[in-house]
Motif scaffolding. Structure first.
Motif, PDB file in Angstrom:
ATOM      1  N   GLU A   1       0.817  -1.213   0.000  1.00 54.65           N
ATOM      2  CA  GLU A   1       0.000   0.000   0.000  1.00 54.65           C
ATOM      3  C   GLU A   1       0.845   1.256   0.000  1.00 54.65           C
ATOM      4  OE1 GLU A   1      -3.341  -0.965   3.038  1.00 54.65           O
ATOM      5  OE2 GLU A   1      -3.668   1.079   2.266  1.00 54.65           O
ATOM      6  N   ASP A   2       1.917   1.247   0.792  1.00 55.44           N
ATOM      7  CA  ASP A   2       2.700   2.473   0.963  1.00 55.44           C
ATOM      8  C   ASP A   2       3.774   2.653  -0.096  1.00 55.44           C
ATOM      9  OD1 ASP A   2       2.693   1.810   4.526  1.00 55.44           O
ATOM     10  OD2 ASP A   2       1.240   2.878   3.236  1.00 55.44           O
ATOM     11  N   VAL A   3       3.958   1.632  -0.897  1.00 51.09           N
ATOM     12  CA  VAL A   3       5.036   1.733  -1.886  1.00 51.09           C
ATOM     13  C   VAL A   3       4.608   2.649  -3.021  1.00 51.09           C
ATOM     14  CG1 VAL A   3       6.156   0.403  -3.689  1.00 51.09           C
ATOM     15  CG2 VAL A   3       6.219  -0.420  -1.362  1.00 51.09           C
ATOM     16  N   SER A   4       5.544   3.473  -3.545  1.00 51.68           N
ATOM     17  CA  SER A   4       5.212   4.361  -4.666  1.00 51.68           C
ATOM     18  C   SER A   4       6.143   4.142  -5.846  1.00 51.68           C
ATOM     19  CB  SER A   4       5.297   5.803  -4.183  1.00 51.68           C
ATOM     20  OG  SER A   4       6.544   6.012  -3.535  1.00 51.68           O
ATOM     21  N   ASN A   5       7.044   3.182  -5.685  1.00 49.20           N
ATOM     22  CA  ASN A   5       8.083   2.978  -6.695  1.00 49.20           C
ATOM     23  C   ASN A   5       7.818   1.682  -7.428  1.00 49.20           C
ATOM     24  OD1 ASN A   5      10.441   2.514  -8.063  1.00 49.20           O
ATOM     25  ND2 ASN A   5      11.742   3.201  -6.364  1.00 49.20           N
ATOM     26  N   PRO A   6       7.693   1.678  -8.721  1.00 55.40           N
ATOM     27  CA  PRO A   6       7.424   0.440  -9.452  1.00 55.40           C
ATOM     28  C   PRO A   6       8.479  -0.634  -9.214  1.00 55.40           C
ATOM     29  CG  PRO A   6       7.344   2.340 -10.939  1.00 55.40           C
ATOM     30  CD  PRO A   6       7.785   2.856  -9.618  1.00 55.40           C
ATOM     31  N   VAL A   7       9.691  -0.230  -9.040  1.00 56.61           N
ATOM     32  CA  VAL A   7      10.763  -1.207  -8.778  1.00 56.61           C
ATOM     33  C   VAL A   7      10.477  -1.943  -7.475  1.00 56.61           C
ATOM     34  CG1 VAL A   7      13.214  -1.472  -8.279  1.00 56.61           C
ATOM     35  CG2 VAL A   7      12.458   0.100 -10.074  1.00 56.61           C
ATOM     36  N   ASP A   8      10.176  -1.153  -6.473  1.00 52.90           N
ATOM     37  CA  ASP A   8       9.861  -1.748  -5.170  1.00 52.90           C
ATOM     38  C   ASP A   8       8.661  -2.668  -5.280  1.00 52.90           C
ATOM     39  OD1 ASP A   8      10.746   1.175  -3.165  1.00 52.90           O
ATOM     40  OD2 ASP A   8      11.938  -0.459  -4.012  1.00 52.90           O
ATOM     41  N   VAL A   9       7.655  -2.196  -6.025  1.00 52.65           N
ATOM     42  CA  VAL A   9       6.459  -3.024  -6.202  1.00 52.65           C
ATOM     43  C   VAL A   9       6.861  -4.383  -6.791  1.00 52.65           C
ATOM     44  CG1 VAL A   9       4.306  -3.290  -7.476  1.00 52.65           C
ATOM     45  CG2 VAL A   9       4.857  -1.114  -6.424  1.00 52.65           C
ATOM     46  N   GLN A  10       7.729  -4.313  -7.802  1.00 51.59           N
ATOM     47  CA  GLN A  10       8.164  -5.545  -8.438  1.00 51.59           C
ATOM     48  C   GLN A  10       8.853  -6.480  -7.445  1.00 51.59           C
ATOM     49  OE1 GLN A  10       7.122  -5.874 -11.552  1.00 51.59           O
ATOM     50  NE2 GLN A  10       7.785  -8.016 -11.331  1.00 51.59           N
ATOM     51  N   LYS A  11       9.697  -5.850  -6.621  1.00 54.91           N
ATOM     52  CA  LYS A  11      10.394  -6.647  -5.606  1.00 54.91           C
ATOM     53  C   LYS A  11       9.405  -7.356  -4.716  1.00 54.91           C
ATOM     54  CE  LYS A  11      14.441  -3.771  -4.840  1.00 54.91           C
ATOM     55  NZ  LYS A  11      15.016  -2.905  -3.843  1.00 54.91           N
TER      56      LYS A  11
END
Lengths: 148, 656
Positions: B76-86
């Motif tokens: 929910e708090d993630v805003s970075n697509p890279v992080d989302v991918q991780k």
């Protein structure tokens, strides 16, 4: 020898108490060869011996001086029985008695000495024993003061 | 019954029976324990094989579910697509693992009272929900980017307006001020000047109105993205819409700007498109809100399914716990049973042993053995009146019966011996008197009438005497021999030198022979009386049988262990080997009575006395090889301490 005496010299009487003929004969022969003058009485057993002693009591009630040789194995009344009798008798209590017998059993020796005998001689060799015994008795009677 | 016939059954058999019984009991206990242990093992195996893997699955599953839930929240708090991918990578991993575990569990689901279909659905849902959530999140990020871009554009439009409004406002202010001056400074303000003023004033007013309207609109627009909630955005959108209308109206009224009006209208229209138009700001904002809703909804459903899974796990775990508890209690029960049965059997064995011990060992064996032993000891010790009160047909009984026989024999023997001794004593003793008589009478006859007798008669009488003497000596020896049965046993210090000297003096006073002591120990004590007799007899023998006028007799004493070894050696003619046994016999002689005087009792007396002291005597002699004989015998002794030696008075034991 000259010896002072309390009373006049009276030869001691020997009484031989023995039932064995041979012993008596041997004693008599010995007396003869020793030339002893003492009067000798012979009793075959304790009963006879007592009778003779009683008869020998004089008018004063006293016995003449006596030395007894006593055999132990006799019929009717044996030596130890006889000793028992005389030691209980006032008149005969002080009699000098030599036991002259075949027995060398320690029990007999002890019992005899209990009755205050003067000595115990064992009959070994018939000839010599009696000779030596009589010689001894003779010397004894000459030297020793006997009780009355 | 075996017990009723108790003393007729062999002792060994009874014992064997008892052992067999004990072994049987032990075997029984072993079997019972074995069976129970097998049961134990089985229950444990079941428990382990079934419960443990399932528990580990359950644990694993719980882990995965927690992880998935956590990660989704983080998403929910993630805003970075890279992080989302991780996060997506990890999530995918976890949900795959979860799926697998659930598959495993499904195989056992019915065991545990769990709805397999529900379980499977939940797992699948978790899988799809992860996908959904991630997609939503990605999209959300995209749209937010778009919104940012648009916001930037709005910002630049604001700048444009500001760039335009400010100078124009200034210009109008000047115009108004000039007009005002024109009006208030001239005396006759023309209507034109007044209308100019009014126009300028109105234009300024309208510009301000428009400008404020535009600013307000822009502010409103700029607050849109940071508003929360779809409803609020909707309300905002409506307000923006009305403001646009108003501004447009104001702009329409505005006539003094000339070309500006057209330009502004264009910009306004552009702005309107940017915000309210297709794929405009508000649409994007709406999209974001939708996606958010979708995310949350999916997340909530996911949580629900996770809860379902979690409940299933709990059910399973509870069930397993129950099973383990049951299994443990069964285990304990079996263990208690084993222990109880072992204790009971143990007690049983102890009781059997105690009972056996009492009934058989104690009463039948020990008791009777004890009685038998005590009887044996008593009887051996001479108590011949002891009763043997043991009965029975078994070995002990038979021994008791034999003991009775031995006892009778012993009594008989003793009686016989006593009788014999008494006879010997009586015979020898009673012979004495007549013998003496014979000797005496013969002697006297010779003495009295010896010379009167014919030589033959005299000689006969002399012979008579000699024989009588012999008889007498024999009688003495017999008497001594019979007496040797109970000699003087007193123990006292022995001086061997003295003893040998005495014997020598007694038997050989003229010292024809050399009678001496070789070696001998000192400081000893023994029964002197019989020992002396033995020495005397042996030396007498040596002297009697010597064939020369001179010779020597050597006596040696050695210590051999706990006995003395004495030897009497002479240098006489010796004794032929074939006679070595015979000479110790009663009345045995090797020379005729006329050559050597002797009763033949001497050596047998010696043997009797030596054997009475538990010893033995032998003769060493071989005339075929050399002269001489040695008599060797052993004799007991004790050591005297120094104190005892000092206390012992010097005894001279004189002749026999």
């Amino acid at each position: 020898m000259n010896v002072e005496r309390a009373q006049p010299y009276e030869p001691v009487r020997f009484m031989i108490v023995d039932d064995d003929e041979i012993s008596v004969m041997a004693l008599q022969r010995a007396m003869k060869s020793l030339k002893l003058a003492n009067p000798v009485d012979i009793a075959r057993d304790g009963v006879e011996a007592l009778e003779m002693l009683n008869q020998a009591i004089g008018p004063t009630g006293a016995l003449p001086p006596y030395i007894l040789t006593l055999d132990l194995n006799m019929p009717k009344m044996g030596g130890l029985e006889f000793l028992e009798e005389i030691r209980n008798n006032e008149a005969f209590k002080k009699l000098v008695v030599f036991v002259l017998t075949t027995s060398d059993a320690p029990s007999d020796i002890a019992s005899a000495y209990e009755k205050n005998i003067a000595g115990y001689v064992v009959k070994e060799d018939p000839t010599n024993t009696f000779r030596d015994a009589l010689e001894m008795l003779s010397d004894y009677s000459k030297l020793v003061v006997l009780p009355r | 019954m075996l017990l009723a016939d108790k003393n007729n059954v062999k002792v060994v058999t009874k014992l064997r029976l008892i052992f067999a019984l004990v072994v049987a009991l032990l075997a029984l206990s072993a079997i019972v324990s074995g069976y129970l242990l097998v049961q134990l093992k089985d229950s444990q195996t079941n428990s382990i094989n079934n419960s443990v893997p399932t528990l580990s699955y359950a644990h694993e599953m719980a882990n995965q579910m927690v992880a998935i839930s956590d990660l989704t929240v983080r998403l929910e708090d993630v805003s970075n697509p890279v992080d989302v991918q991780k996060i997506y990578t990890v999530l995918d991993e976890k949900q795959a693992a979860l799926r697998k575990i659930v598959q495993e569990l499904l195989e056992e689901a019915d065991q545990y009272d769990v709805d397999a279909a529900q379980l499977e659905y939940a797992a699948i849902y978790v899988n799809t929900s992860v996908q959904t959530v991630v997609d939503a999140k990605i999209k959300m990020i995209e749209v937010e980017d778009v919104i940012h871009t648009k916001m930037a554009q709005v910002e630049s439009i604001r700048q444009v307006f500001v760039g335009q409004f400010e100078p124009m406002s200034l210009a109008y202010s000047t115009k108004v001020s000039d007009s005002l001056d024109a009006v208030y400074n001239s005396s006759n303000a023309s209507e034109v000047a007044q209308s100019n003023l009014t126009n300028n004033f109105n234009n300024q007013r309208r510009l301000q109105e428009f400008a404020f309207g535009i600013y307000a609109l822009l502010d409103l627009i700029e607050s849109a993205p940071i508003s929360s909630g779809a409803e609020y955005s909707e309300a905002l959108e409506k307000e923006v819409q009305s403001k646009f209308k108003r501004s447009t109206l104001i702009l329409a009224d505005f006539d003094g700007s000339g070309g500006s009006r057209r330009a502004w209208a264009k910009i306004l229209s552009g702005l309107r498109q940017l915000t309210l138009g297709e794929s405009g700001l508000f649409e994007n904002i709406r999209t974001v809100h939708l996606l958010e809703a979708q995310f949350n909804e999916t997340h909530t459903s996911q949580l629900n399914e996770i809860k379902i899974l979690s409940d299933s796990i709990n059910t399973i775990v509870e069930t397993i716990q129950e099973e383990v508890k049951a299994s443990t209690s069964e285990f304990n029960k079996i263990l208690s049973t084993i222990i109880a049965s072992l204790i009971i059997l143990g007690v049983g064995v102890v009781l059997v042993i105690m009972l056996a011990n009492y009934l058989v060992v104690e009463r039948q064996i020990n008791n009777r053995m004890h009685k038998l032993t005590s009887a044996v000891l008593d009887i051996a010790g001479g108590k011949h009146d002891r009763e043997v009160d043991v009965k029975g047909q078994d070995e002990i009984g038979k021994m008791a019966a034999s003991l009775e026989v031995f006892k009778m024999n012993a009594i008989e023997l003793q009686r016989s011996n006593t009788e014999l001794e008494q006879f010997a004593y009586a015979a020898s003793h009673d012979l004495k008197s007549p013998l003496r008589a014979i000797e005496s009478l013969a002697t006297w006859t010779l003495e009295d009438a010896g010379d009167d007798l014919a030589p033959d008669a005299k000689s006969n009488l002399e012979q008579l005497l000699v024989r009588a003497n012999r008889l007498s000596r024999l009688q003495t020896d017999l008497l001594n021999y019979s007496r040797a049965g109970s000699p003087d046993d007193s123990v006292s210090h022995v001086d061997f030198t003295r003893m040998v000297e005495d014997v020598s003096e007694m038997l050989d006073p003229d010292h024809h022979f050399k009678i001496y002591l070789g070696r001998a120990p000192s400081g000893l004590a023994t029964q002197i009386v019989p020992l002396r007799q033995i020495i005397i007899n042996l030396v007498t023998n040596a002297l009697k049988h010597h064939d020369r006028d001179k010779g020597q007799i050597e006596i040696n004493v050695d210590i051999k262990g706990n006995r003395l070894e004495l030897s009497v050696s002479d240098d006489g003619p010796g004794i032929a080997t074939e006679y070595h046994e015979r000479i110790f016999g009663l009345f045995e002689k090797l020379e005729s009575r006329d050559k050597v005087e002797g009763s033949g009792l001497g050596l047998s007396l010696v043997k009797k006395m030596v054997e009475r002291c538990k010893g033995s005597i032998k003769v060493l002699s071989d005339p075929s090889k050399e002269r001489g004989s040695t008599f060797v015998f052993d004799w007991p002794y004790t050591e005297l301490s120094v104190n005892e030696l000092i206390k012992e008075p010097e005894k001279k034991v004189s002749g026999f």
